[in-house]
Design an enzyme around this catalytic site. Structure first.
Site, short mmCIF file in Angstrom:
data_model
loop_
_atom_site.label_atom_id
_atom_site.label_comp_id
_atom_site.label_asym_id
_atom_site.label_seq_id
_atom_site.Cartn_x
_atom_site.Cartn_y
_atom_site.Cartn_z
N SER A 142 0.84 -1.20 0.00
CA SER A 142 0.00 0.00 0.00
C SER A 142 0.88 1.25 0.00
O SER A 142 1.78 1.40 0.83
CB SER A 142 -0.89 -0.01 1.24
OG SER A 142 -1.73 1.11 1.23
N GLY A 143 0.61 2.16 -0.95
CA GLY A 143 1.38 3.40 -1.03
C GLY A 143 2.60 3.32 -1.92
O GLY A 143 3.41 4.23 -1.97
N THR A 158 -1.78 2.68 -8.24
CA THR A 158 -2.91 3.35 -8.91
C THR A 158 -2.40 4.38 -9.92
O THR A 158 -2.93 4.48 -11.03
CB THR A 158 -3.80 4.03 -7.86
OG1 THR A 158 -4.29 3.02 -6.98
CG2 THR A 158 -4.98 4.74 -8.49
N ASN A 212 -0.97 5.54 3.16
CA ASN A 212 -1.14 6.05 1.80
C ASN A 212 -2.29 7.06 1.79
O ASN A 212 -3.38 6.76 2.25
CB ASN A 212 -1.44 4.85 0.88
CG ASN A 212 -1.60 5.24 -0.57
OD1 ASN A 212 -1.51 6.41 -0.92
ND2 ASN A 212 -1.85 4.26 -1.41
N SER A 271 -5.24 5.59 -0.89
CA SER A 271 -5.17 4.12 -0.91
C SER A 271 -6.43 3.54 -1.55
O SER A 271 -7.55 3.92 -1.22
CB SER A 271 -5.03 3.61 0.53
OG SER A 271 -5.05 2.20 0.53
N SER A 272 -6.23 2.61 -2.51
CA SER A 272 -7.38 1.92 -3.13
C SER A 272 -7.95 0.97 -2.09
O SER A 272 -7.26 0.07 -1.63
CB SER A 272 -6.92 1.12 -4.35
OG SER A 272 -6.41 1.96 -5.32
N GLY A 326 -2.76 -3.01 -2.18
CA GLY A 326 -1.45 -3.61 -1.90
C GLY A 326 -1.43 -4.36 -0.59
O GLY A 326 -2.30 -4.22 0.27
N GLU A 360 -0.74 -5.10 3.03
CA GLU A 360 -0.68 -4.10 4.10
C GLU A 360 -0.66 -4.72 5.50
O GLU A 360 -1.26 -5.77 5.73
CB GLU A 360 -1.82 -3.08 3.97
CG GLU A 360 -3.22 -3.66 3.98
CD GLU A 360 -4.28 -2.60 3.64
OE1 GLU A 360 -3.95 -1.63 2.93
OE2 GLU A 360 -5.42 -2.76 4.08
#
Length: 1085
Positions: A109-110, A114, A159, A162-163, A386, A388
């Site tokens: 994540s981050g 994306t 993030n 973050s998605s 991602g 995490e």
């Protein structure tokens, strides 16, 4: 420190571009190389075809149209590593191989997944063609990003964007490579975020965008307050994100809905649901006699109004539930009142269900807007949450990390395992490379039996849960310990369990696992929403509650397991490409590299093993028949098809391009090529073949079109002079060339024009001054105006004495008032201009006039005035104190085709013989090129100067006119009246047969000797010539000097060449006089 621009010719070297080239393959070397490049602002690095991308946490300068142009159609090694190179490779492979492609973007994540997906979509949108329909699809594809990010992304501690859902976006293409459709599959939206967030995190972006960006009318109708007013937003205490403008983003979100085609009333309903959820969260409950009761009934009205339902009914459904009771074979419905905790849970369940179904509607709206009836080609972009690890990791983190585990397995399967297995199957020499296969971790999570995986145990516990399920989580922990407690990648602890993922150990808190896995929405709430007055909201709850459901309800874990396996199957059917994203720090600041974090990611992503397999393996492999189809055009033996065994055909092709034998190996069914450069060699040669054939076709077509065009131009030009001016015999059928100066090779003349200024006409003309003295000028006509260029000697500075081109005059179309010509067959014309006029003589006047009239009309929107009279007047330029005044040119009938000039005071008399009648028209048949037969005619230089030469000169030149026509022959024509053939020297080889009369019968050896001596008699010795001291040249055309610093000469004159100048004006010496002359009038000897 020197800075370099991001381009292949001028790139600062920073580490290695492709880590396959590292001298040492260790984790230290990989981390050091990535760090070095990251600190120098190079965020992309290759491992063969795999792209490593490090998040720079700032906007980089190399994502402009310039880079798109640079990477389009370029080979990977030609430019620095870039996501555009991978995107272009995907797009071209799809078109070349007619196979679907996909890109798997992975990382924690981050790490920038994306943003990477957005750049890929943007690149493909730019390089693929298409009309308005295709453009509409492109717009929707690009606009889907801000819309889905608003509803599906949120700020987390790791993030800022973050998605919180996964998406697989398929861009569908026609066979011509135009994007004409698409499809989005979404996975596991993190619904729990709607009702609760951790400290320093936010809810989904859309809430904050709406609060900041809604207009006054929307705020009033939606009851919008500040974020801290809402219980669903104020738990974390975080409302703003650095670098994010929520108000601006809201406008983009609304614009995206418009582009996608969501109707205006539906857009309003979407915002009402978002607002309704916020107000729903403010309904709180108190305990009253073991039952839950709404604390403030006033708060029921606004959410009920926004959702179109009855407030009392909302209160009823939040505090009680209808249950089916079975007794003695009979079933009856009873109302059960809920306690405070159950009522809160029911409220949150409704909020989560509303949001999740709204999100699914948006995805479906995008799909409907871009769906196509049948699939042809596609490129899939996987942008998924991602890996995490948080302080507290719940059920959502477990699902997210499971999907990442599956993606890592695909990467291992296809890049490490499958590649090595393929070498063995094809009989390629290979030493196996060890790596960690994470299939064991995937099995631990998703196995059905022997032993059952974590998800199977979880589903079993959920199946036996009661309404709220107190104690179910504890039961789950016990059952997990019994089922997988001894597994090497599993441990339990007092509040949950630990899984040893490929990216590290993660401790999961067991609380809420069973409840979130069940993911059921009670029929009461569905019924409540189906009573909404809004059709749109009712459409989000399409269930039929009257059917008996006996099957076990689908759990969240079984859904995500099925989605993950379906995704894997989809990806396996495509040609995969990989982007491995790396997060350099937790501070989210640029140029901040945390050594331990970088090393950890390099280790768990398996980059070292990836480099080793790549280094030892082959960059390219192809089935024999596919390889033959692709490169058959390279040799005559393989085109159009190879007759013989396919393997032999492949070998023949490889040998034809002289590929080293250590660069390839032949397998049982495939050819393996070691280095990408060897493949690029094949591709380059194939491109050249196609290019050659294309040029031949284009050349023929252009020749045909140009011939037609110039015939039409000649007709149009002739119409200008028709019935007004006599024509020359040799110019009426002349072909138009346009550029007689060869400006492509004349930078000294092009310097006066704009960079891409088109040239319509260019020639050397005679210009006459106030004393009727002529001087050479280069006349250039462009769509911007007329240029007259002369030459002057530099009087000062380091270039003193040199001849330089000077712009003598530029005439704008707006300043021209007309053109005057005589009615005779001469080449004179006057350009009338506001300040003073120009008397010019050009052999190509007709061509120039036709182009000038056309350009003038385009620019000024009216026709240029043109007059024909044998007495012409022109105004001269004012010089010093003297007045400008005017001059007169009078045309009279004379003898011959060459104009004779006689100046007297302010009048110039020009006499010339009769030409063709004024009513003459060009014939349709193309005539040989001619210089037009003027006084100072020079050869047509069409074939010398880079302009098109469409017609070959006829071999026999007619001499019906006393003047030179075309290129003059190098020998003089025979004298008139001489009918006798010229005497041929006796030693000519062609006359050997004429010696028969020498053969006297029985003459013996002396006769034979005599014949031999006659046939071999040497020609008379030439007179000795004085040896030239330096280079010399011979005149191929007559030239009459027009200025004091120019020399004159006749055809075949030989004289000294002193200096050649790139301007085209050379220096020579004739009979002791030194001066300038045009270089294209002579040939060097």
């Amino acid at each position: 420190m020197a800075k370099y621009h991001w381009q292949s010719q001028n790139v600062k070297q920073s580490g290695v571009d492709d880590m396959v080239l590292l001298s040492k393959i260790t984790e230290d070397a990989i981390v050091d190389n990535l760090k070095k490049r990251y600190m120098d602002d190079y965020i992309f690095t290759y491992i063969g075809p795999v792209l490593i991308s490090v998040n720079p946490f700032k906007q980089m300068p190399y994502f402009t149209d310039r880079e798109i142009e640079m990477y389009q159609g370029a080979a990977q090694y030609e430019n620095p590593p870039h996501i555009y190179a991978l995107s272009d490779n995907m797009y071209r492979n799809m078109m070349i191989d007619a196979e679907n492609q996909c890109v798997i973007i992975s990382g924690e994540s981050g790490a920038g997944k994306t943003v990477a997906a957005k750049y890929i979509m943007g690149y493909i949108s730019k390089v693929s063609g298409g009309g308005s329909k295709v453009q509409h699809v492109k717009d929707i594809i690009l606009q889907s990003n801000p819309l889905l990010e608003a509803f599906g992304n949120a700020k987390t501690v790791r993030n800022n964007n973050s998605s919180r859902f996964g998406k697989y976006f398929e861009i569908q293409f026609s066979r011509g490579g135009e994007p004409d459709g698409g499809k989005i599959s979404n996975f596991l939206l993190e619904k729990s975020r709607v009702v609760s967030q951790n400290e320093n995190e936010r809810n989904f972006h859309i809430y904050y965008q709406m609060i900041e960006g809604a207009n006054d009318q929307q705020k009033e109708s939606l009851g919008i307050m500040t974020p801290d007013y809402y219980c669903y937003l104020n738990q974390s205490g975080t409302y703003k994100v650095d670098g994010t403008n929520d108000s601006k983003d809201f406008q983009e979100t609304m614009e995206a809905m418009q582009v996608i085609g969501i109707p205006g009333d539906h857009q309003t309903q979407v915002l009402q649901i978002v607002g309704g959820i916020l107000h729903l969260g403010n309904i709180s409950f108190i305990e009253a006699g073991n039952y839950g009761k709404v604390e403030s009934t006033d708060l029921l009205a606004f959410p009920a109004y926004l959702l179109g339902i009855d407030p009392s009914r909302l209160q009823d459904k939040l505090t009680s539930r209808k249950m089916e009771s079975k007794w003695a074979g009979k079933s009856e419905s009873i109302n059960v009142t809920l306690n405070q905790e159950q009522a809160t849970y029911t409220r949150d369940a409704l909020a989560k269900a509303l949001y999740a179904r709204l999100f699914d509607y948006l995805v479906e709206a995008i799909n409907k807007a871009i769906q196509k009836p049948h699939e042809e080609f596609s490129i899939g972009v996987l942008d998924i949450y991602g890996f995490e690890i948080f302080q507290r990791n719940g059920f959502e983190q477990f699902c997210i990390n499971f999907v990442n585990e599956k993606l890592q397995q695909i990467f291992i399967e296809l890049t490490l395992k499958a590649e090595q297995e393929e070498y063995v199957q094809e009989g390629i020499k290979w030493t196996p490379i060890e790596y960690f296969n994470n299939k064991i971790v995937c099995d631990l999570i998703e196995n059905k039996l022997n032993p059952p995986g974590i998800m199977s145990v979880l589903d079993d516990v959920c199946a036996t849960m009661h309404a709220k399920g107190e104690g179910a989580d504890g039961t789950l922990l016990q059952k997990l310990q019994a089922a997988v407690g001894v597994h090497e990648h599993f441990n339990s602890w007092n509040s949950g369990f630990v899984v040893h993922h490929y990216a590290g150990k993660v401790s999961y808190d067991i609380v809420g696992f069973c409840e979130r896995n069940r993911d059921v929405l009670f029929p009461d709430l569905i019924e409540l929403m189906q009573s909404s007055e809004y059709t749109f909201i009712r459409g989000l709850f399409p269930e039929n509650l009257n059917t008996d459901k006996k099957s076990r309800p689908t759990t969240a874990s079984s859904k995500i397991k099925k989605q993950a396996n379906d995704l894997v199957n989809t990806l396996m059917k495509c040609t995969p490409h990989y982007i491995r994203c790396i997060k350099p720090n937790e501070t989210k600041r640029p140029k901040d590299w945390e050594e331990s974090r970088g090393r950890h990611q390099v280790e768990y992503l398996g980059l070292r093993e990836n480099i080793r397999v790549r280094r030892a393996g082959f960059a390219y492999r192809r089935l024999f028949n596919k390889f033959l189809n692709r490169y058959a055009i390279l040799t005559a033996e393989t085109w159009p098809c190879w007759r013989g065994p396919e393997q032999q055909g492949v070998l023949h092709l490889l040998r034809s391009v002289n590929m080293d034998t250590d660069q390839y190996q032949m397998g049982r069914s495939k050819v393996f090529v070691k280095n990408p450069e060897s493949l690029f060699l094949l591709e380059e040669m194939r491109e050249r073949k196609f290019d050659t054939f294309a040029r031949i076709i284009q050349k023929s077509w252009r020749k045909y079109i140009a011939r037609k065009k110039y015939e039409q131009m000649r007709e149009e030009a002739s119409d200008i002079l028709y019935n007004s001016k006599e024509r020359r015999k040799n110019s009426i059928n002349r072909n138009f060339v346009g550029d007689y100066l060869g400006l492509e090779q004349r930078p000294e003349l092009r310097q006066f024009l704009a960079k891409r200024e088109r040239v319509d006409f260019a020639d050397s003309v005679n210009k006459f001054d106030r004393r009727f003295k002529s001087i050479k000028r280069d006349l250039i006509l462009t769509p911007k105006g007329i240029y007259l260029i002369g030459r002057e000697k530099v009087k000062k500075g380091p270039e003193k004495g040199q001849i330089k081109e000077v712009l003598k005059r530029k005439l704008e179309f707006g300043s021209l008032s007309g053109i005057s010509l005589s009615t005779r067959q001469d080449d004179f014309f006057i350009l009338h201009e506001s300040q003073y006029d120009s008397l010019l003589e050009s052999n190509f006047k007709t061509e120039f006039l036709s182009l000038l009239l056309k350009r003038y009309e385009e620019a000024i929107k009216r026709k240029l005035s043109i007059s024909f009279t044998d007495r012409l007047e022109f105004r001269v330029k004012k010089e010093g104190w003297g007045g400008g005044g005017s001059r007169v040119v009078v045309f009279q009938r004379g003898q011959g085709d060459v104009a004779e000039l006689k100046a007297g005071g302010k009048t110039l008399s020009i006499t010339v013989g009769d030409g063709l009648p004024k009513s003459s028209k060009p014939s349709r048949k193309s005539a040989p090129q001619s210089r037009g037969g003027g006084r100072n005619n020079a050869a047509s230089r069409a074939h010398q100067n880079g302009a098109a030469n469409f017609y070959k000169q006829p071999s026999d030149t007619a001499y019906s006119s006393p003047h030179k026509q075309g290129r003059p022959p190098s020998t003089a024509p025979p004298k008139l009246g001489s009918q006798r053939a010229p005497r041929v020297p006796a030693h000519s080889q062609n006359n050997q047969g004429n010696l028969d009369f020498l053969n006297v019968p029985d003459q013996g050896m002396s006769g034979k000797q005599r014949k031999r001596s006659i046939s071999q008699r040497p020609p008379p010795a030439p007179k000795p010539q004085p040896q030239p001291k330096g280079p010399r040249c011979r005149a191929i055309y007559q030239y009459i000097g027009q200025d004091t610093d120019e020399i004159s000469f006749d055809v075949n004159d030989v004289f000294d060449l002193i200096k050649e100048d790139p301007s085209g004006w050379w220096t020579g010496r004739v009979q002791g006089k030194e001066g300038l002359f045009p270089g294209n009038y002579v040939e060097k000897i």
